[in-house]
Design an enzyme around this catalytic site. Structure first.
Site, PDB file in Angstrom:
ATOM      1  N   ASP A   2     -31.749  39.935  26.303  1.00 12.74           N
ATOM      2  CA  ASP A   2     -30.753  38.919  25.919  1.00 12.74           C
ATOM      3  C   ASP A   2     -29.368  39.553  25.751  1.00 12.74           C
ATOM      4  OD1 ASP A   2     -31.183  36.226  25.834  1.00 12.74           O
ATOM      5  OD2 ASP A   2     -31.967  36.171  23.783  1.00 12.74           O
ATOM      6  N   LYS A  17     -37.987  28.953  29.535  1.00 10.95           N
ATOM      7  CA  LYS A  17     -37.933  30.385  29.887  1.00 10.95           C
ATOM      8  C   LYS A  17     -39.293  30.838  30.414  1.00 10.95           C
ATOM      9  CE  LYS A  17     -34.216  31.182  26.641  1.00 10.95           C
ATOM     10  NZ  LYS A  17     -33.749  31.592  25.326  1.00 10.95           N
ATOM     11  N   GLN A  20     -35.849  34.182  19.972  1.00 14.11           N
ATOM     12  CA  GLN A  20     -35.116  32.920  20.157  1.00 14.11           C
ATOM     13  C   GLN A  20     -34.262  32.652  18.917  1.00 14.11           C
ATOM     14  OE1 GLN A  20     -35.114  30.947  23.006  1.00 14.11           O
ATOM     15  NE2 GLN A  20     -33.476  29.857  21.950  1.00 14.11           N
TER      16      GLN A  20
END
Ligand code: NAP
Length: 288
Positions: A120, A53, A97
């Site tokens: 996200d 990422k 994460q």
């Protein structure tokens, strides 16, 4: 019939190129999009995902920051950090994460992220927006699948869609997003009896179960579009999806490979959401 391969790497490259131009536009207006990635613990796969990422951000000019915590860090410290990032004007997107180590309350942590920085798409506000069609940041994997379908000009309206897998991050949001595009959608999961009776009806079959060879050619309608989200590492080290690729590609009209299908799109859509977050902030600052 041999299916046309949907080349996720090529589509991802094209989308990233488009968003790089949008980053350049923002830079010319004095704004550099910024993403903060929080990594808790030392899960090996998570380390790789975070590295990918960050590298992708660098490539299109997004500023990124990785914040690492040991797995025994108190949750309150994580929450305090997220609150500080919510208030940081150089950060437009915040990502925690997953999975978090045992002991952390995932919901509480995700709800702390400002809904305006939830790139996200896992905050309840954005999840709920999938029902009403008002989500700001669609979750990256289903958003990537939607982009792949669009890239091939595959119609969605009125199509029979079967989604195999009902997780909160892939299957369920995927089903809601395609429902919003006026497909007729069926969601299957591990308790579904006789999976094939559903999959055989699909004009578009999206599979996200994490089970190699779950979908065999006899379960697929001739000419169906088959999107394989699954990523499975076999004992011999090979990476495969959930679909019997060699068999199903002789029956489908389109198919995504693994690797090189949905995977490259997931990180790409994270970049898109981060750029959109920065553009939204600029617009609202201008609006006063
Ligand atoms: P997950 O949370 O484990 O959910 C799997 C879903 O599949 C569950 O709803 C489960 O049903 C269902 N399922 C399991 N076995 C099944 C079976 N035999 N028949 C029908 N349904 C079955 O996994 P996930 O996070 O959604 O991920 C799914 C797969 O996609 C994994 O391989 C993951 O690595 C991959 N993935 C790929 C990307 C990408 O970028 N390409 C991104 C995210 C995930 P129940 O709900 O009944 O348990």
């Amino acid at each position: 019939m041999v299916a046309k391969l949907i080349d996720g790497r090529a589509v991802a490259r094209k989308v990233r190129g488009e968003y790089k131009l949008r980053v350049d536009q923002l830079l010319s207006q004095g704004v550099r999009p910024g993403l903060a990635v929080i990594l808790v613990g030392d899960d090996a796969a998570s380390q790789v995902y975070v590295r990918n990422k960050i590298r992708a951000c660098d490539e299109i000019g997004i500023h990124s920051q990785t914040i690492r915590f040991a797995s025994d860090t108190p949750q309150s410290q994580l929450i305090d950090t997220i609150q500080a990032l919510n208030a940081d004007p150089s950060i437009h997107g915040i990502l925690v994460q997953l999975p978090l180590p045992k002991g952390f309350e995932m919901g509480r942590v995700l709800e702390t992220i400002s809904q305006d920085k939830d790139v996200d798409g896992f905050h309840l506000y954005n999840v709920g927006g999938l029902i009403t069609g008002s989500t700001v940041f669609p979750p990256c994997t289903p958003y990537g699948v939607q982009k792949l379908l669009e890239s091939e000009g595959i119609p969605i309206e009125g199509q029979n869609v079967v989604v195999v897998g009902a997780s909160n991050i892939v299957g369920k949001p995927m089903a809601l997003m395609l429902t919003a595009k006026e497909a007729t959608v069926c969601i299957c999961h591990a308790k579904t009896r006789d999976l094939a009776q559903f999959t055989i009806l699909a004009d578009i079959l999206v599979v996200a179960a994490g089970r190699p060879n779950l979908i065999l050619p006899q379960m697929v309608k001739t000419g169906a579009v088959v999107i394989d989200v699954g990523i499975n590492r076999l004992p011999d080290g090979r990476l495969v999806g959930d679909v019997d690729f060699d068999g199903v590609r002789l029956k489908a009209s389109y198919i995504t490979p693994v690797p090189g299908g949905v995977g490259p799109m997931t990180v790409t859509m994270l970049l898109c959401n981060t750029v959109q977050a920065a553009e939204r902030r600029l617009l609202s600052a201008r609006a006063g």
